[in-house]
Enzyme design. Structure first.
Site, mmCIF file in Angstrom:
data_model
loop_
_atom_site.group_PDB
_atom_site.id
_atom_site.type_symbol
_atom_site.label_atom_id
_atom_site.label_comp_id
_atom_site.label_asym_id
_atom_site.label_seq_id
_atom_site.Cartn_x
_atom_site.Cartn_y
_atom_site.Cartn_z
ATOM 1 N N ARG A 134 0.848 -1.184 0.000
ATOM 2 C CA ARG A 134 0.000 0.000 0.000
ATOM 3 C C ARG A 134 0.888 1.240 0.000
ATOM 4 O O ARG A 134 1.930 1.269 0.676
ATOM 5 C CB ARG A 134 -0.925 0.034 1.231
ATOM 6 C CG ARG A 134 -2.130 -0.904 1.124
ATOM 7 C CD ARG A 134 -3.128 -0.464 0.036
ATOM 8 N NE ARG A 134 -4.246 -1.365 -0.163
ATOM 9 C CZ ARG A 134 -4.329 -2.281 -1.138
ATOM 10 N NH1 ARG A 134 -3.317 -2.459 -1.975
ATOM 11 N NH2 ARG A 134 -5.404 -3.018 -1.277
ATOM 12 N N GLU B 157 -4.492 7.538 -5.669
ATOM 13 C CA GLU B 157 -4.486 6.695 -6.872
ATOM 14 C C GLU B 157 -5.544 7.129 -7.862
ATOM 15 O O GLU B 157 -6.690 7.323 -7.462
ATOM 16 C CB GLU B 157 -4.688 5.241 -6.471
ATOM 17 C CG GLU B 157 -3.546 4.762 -5.585
ATOM 18 C CD GLU B 157 -3.340 3.253 -5.603
ATOM 19 O OE1 GLU B 157 -4.267 2.537 -5.985
ATOM 20 O OE2 GLU B 157 -2.238 2.812 -5.275
ATOM 21 N N HIS C 204 -0.480 0.282 -10.106
ATOM 22 C CA HIS C 204 -1.244 -0.554 -9.162
ATOM 23 C C HIS C 204 -1.947 -1.702 -9.914
ATOM 24 O O HIS C 204 -3.174 -1.843 -9.867
ATOM 25 C CB HIS C 204 -2.285 0.263 -8.368
ATOM 26 C CG HIS C 204 -2.777 -0.506 -7.157
ATOM 27 N ND1 HIS C 204 -3.300 0.090 -6.054
ATOM 28 C CD2 HIS C 204 -2.800 -1.847 -6.898
ATOM 29 C CE1 HIS C 204 -3.648 -0.829 -5.160
ATOM 30 N NE2 HIS C 204 -3.358 -2.021 -5.658
HETATM 31 N N1 LIG Z 1 -0.587 -4.156 -5.490
HETATM 32 C C1 LIG Z 1 -1.677 -4.896 -5.534
HETATM 33 O O1 LIG Z 1 -2.341 -5.010 -6.574
HETATM 34 C C2 LIG Z 1 -2.094 -5.674 -4.318
HETATM 35 C C3 LIG Z 1 -2.958 -6.758 -4.444
HETATM 36 C C4 LIG Z 1 -3.284 -7.519 -3.330
HETATM 37 C C5 LIG Z 1 -2.768 -7.176 -2.072
HETATM 38 N N2 LIG Z 1 -1.973 -6.077 -1.974
HETATM 39 C C6 LIG Z 1 -1.406 -5.692 -0.664
HETATM 40 O O2 LIG Z 1 -0.387 -6.609 -0.327
HETATM 41 C C7 LIG Z 1 -0.206 -6.579 1.098
HETATM 42 C C8 LIG Z 1 -0.057 -7.996 1.629
HETATM 43 O O3 LIG Z 1 -1.241 -8.743 1.381
HETATM 44 P P1 LIG Z 1 -1.396 -10.221 2.013
HETATM 45 O O4 LIG Z 1 -2.598 -10.816 1.389
HETATM 46 O O5 LIG Z 1 -0.094 -10.929 1.961
HETATM 47 O O6 LIG Z 1 -1.724 -9.836 3.542
HETATM 48 P P2 LIG Z 1 -1.590 -10.793 4.805
HETATM 49 O O7 LIG Z 1 -2.552 -10.249 5.802
HETATM 50 O O8 LIG Z 1 -1.681 -12.230 4.415
HETATM 51 O O9 LIG Z 1 -0.094 -10.529 5.295
HETATM 52 C C9 LIG Z 1 0.311 -9.334 5.884
HETATM 53 C C10 LIG Z 1 1.461 -9.644 6.820
HETATM 54 O O10 LIG Z 1 1.960 -8.411 7.317
HETATM 55 C C11 LIG Z 1 2.305 -8.641 8.681
HETATM 56 N N3 LIG Z 1 2.409 -7.383 9.416
HETATM 57 C C12 LIG Z 1 1.424 -6.716 10.060
HETATM 58 N N4 LIG Z 1 1.939 -5.633 10.672
HETATM 59 C C13 LIG Z 1 3.258 -5.634 10.391
HETATM 60 C C14 LIG Z 1 4.312 -4.769 10.742
HETATM 61 N N5 LIG Z 1 4.130 -3.712 11.541
HETATM 62 N N6 LIG Z 1 5.541 -5.049 10.259
HETATM 63 C C15 LIG Z 1 5.750 -6.136 9.477
HETATM 64 N N7 LIG Z 1 4.786 -6.995 9.134
HETATM 65 C C16 LIG Z 1 3.553 -6.742 9.580
HETATM 66 C C17 LIG Z 1 1.226 -9.567 9.210
HETATM 67 O O11 LIG Z 1 1.660 -10.239 10.375
HETATM 68 C C18 LIG Z 1 1.043 -10.506 8.032
HETATM 69 O O12 LIG Z 1 1.881 -11.640 8.130
HETATM 70 C C19 LIG Z 1 -1.403 -5.807 1.657
HETATM 71 O O13 LIG Z 1 -0.993 -4.486 1.969
HETATM 72 C C20 LIG Z 1 -2.373 -5.779 0.495
HETATM 73 O O14 LIG Z 1 -3.237 -4.661 0.570
HETATM 74 C C21 LIG Z 1 -1.606 -5.340 -3.058
#
Ligand SMILES: NC(=O)c1ccc[n+]([C@@H]2O[C@H](COP(=O)([O-])OP(=O)(O)OC[C@H]3O[C@@H](n4cnc5c(N)ncnc54)[C@H](O)[C@@H]3O)[C@@H](O)[C@H]2O)c1
Length: 330
Positions: A242, A271, A290
């Protein structure tokens, strides 16, 4: 018996014929609209007696929720759900769920692409070809030095669904991986064969850092000037999570002034970004629109997963990924 009414408020697919066919024999009425820019009155009319809403971008606020007496389930089409007032939905006994797992491969692949493009100095290689064509002889001066990708050390910040997939991909390239994730259980760390480390250690030691936490008050601007100054001048940063996790102004300075070697960014605080966006036009920053989530396969996958949640609802089962907890006695 009243048929369950499913209303799609807005959608990005060319049509919803597949959904109609899937539900053809189910005891449901299925209606689909494009209400993203619809006036409030039209929204109220179309959604008034819906049992299930499938929502993409339409804002489902408290006022709207107050006027949905039949609604029991809202399925948010996608990963984020800030357009749905979850607290108000909970007060009205409406279950909200989402689909966080339809594009993990795509985002991991995009992160790998950005890591490789930055490490292999892709944009400079393209420039080098143009210069060489003009000169009639190879000129690699704008590209060198490049260091081998394999054998380096990567840092993963946030090792959930996507981060853990990137972990496996990086290992496939022969890269040593450090992980920072304060919420990863000991069992999960054992499964992944890692020991989580403090953020500072990851930033100081890694040759590339890839960002994968969810956005929260804790991760908002977690990478700013202080953190970027901890990184090696040869290191790169990739963010596909994000926009607001990384401070864009600090990253622009870091890349212009050589605190780090470059960055690959897929996500932005606003965005799409404005023309004057601070990260545009910096030669060692690669920006993508994105689009990490996108592939035709992910597009099919999200439709199948939403259909699964509709079926579960019809069978009286909870959704795959509930966001709120509803009092069962209601
Ligand atoms: N660019 C895109 O098109 C796109 C698409 C899908 C998801 N995303 C983003 O990708 C990211 C990850 O998605 P996901 O499905 O793997 O999420 P997820 O919830 O499976 O994993 C997130 C991880 O971050 C960890 N976390 C939380 N707080 C933290 C901190 N302070 N420091 C370090 N780690 C921390 C959590 O423990 C968890 O393991 C999200 O931000 C999501 O919005 C982006």
């Amino acid at each position: 018996m009243k048929r369950t009414k499913i209303v799609v408020t807005d959608y990005i697919e060319p049509d919803l014929d597949w959904e109609r066919a899937e539900l053809a024999n189910a005891p449901v009425t299925f209606e689909a609209y494009q209400l993203k820019f619809a006036p409030r009155q039209e929204l109220l009319t179309r959604l008034a007696d819906a049992d299930v809403l499938v929502v993409n971008m339409v804002r489902v606020d408290r006022d709207l929720l107050q006027n949905l007496p039949s609604c029991k389930l809202i399925i948010r089409h996608g990963v984020g759900y800030d357009n749905v007032d979850v607290a108000a939905a909970t007060e009205h006994g409406i279950q909200v769920c989402y689909v966080p797992d339809y594009c993990r491969e795509e985002v991991a692949e995009q992160a790998m692409m950005l890591l490789l493009l930055c490490r292999r100095k892709f944009t400079r290689q393209q420039e080098s070809l143009e210069v060489s064509i003009r000169k009639g002889q190879w000129d690699f001066s704008s590209v060198t030095p490049i260091r081998r990708f394999s054998g380096t050390k990567a840092g993963i910040v946030g090792c959930g669904r996507i981060g853990s997939l990137v972990l496996g991909m990086l290992r496939g390239f022969g890269i040593e991986v450090m992980v920072h994730d304060p919420y990863l259980s000991q069992r999960r760390q054992d499964e992944l064969g890692i020991r989580c480390q403090p953020l500072e250690a990851v930033l100081r030691e890694a040759d590339m850092v890839t960002i994968h936490p969810t956005l929260s008050h804790e991760t908002h601007y977690m990478i700013g000037e202080r953190e970027l100054r901890m990184m090696k001048p040869t290191a790169i940063l990739v963010n596909t999570a994000r926009g607001a996790i990384v401070q864009a102004e600090a990253l622009a300075r870091a890349c212009r002034e050589g605190w780090i070697a470059g960055a690959g960014i897929d996500v932005f605080e606003k965005e799409p970004p404005d023309e004057s966006f601070v990260l545009r036009g910096i030669p060692n920053i690669i920006l993508t629109p994105h689009l990490a989530w996108y592939s035709e396969d992910a597009g099919l996958s999200i439709r199948q997963k939403i259909m699964e949640d509709i079926r579960r609802f019809l069978e009286g089962r909870p959704p795959r990924f509930p966001i709120n907890t509803i009092d069962a006695k209601r």
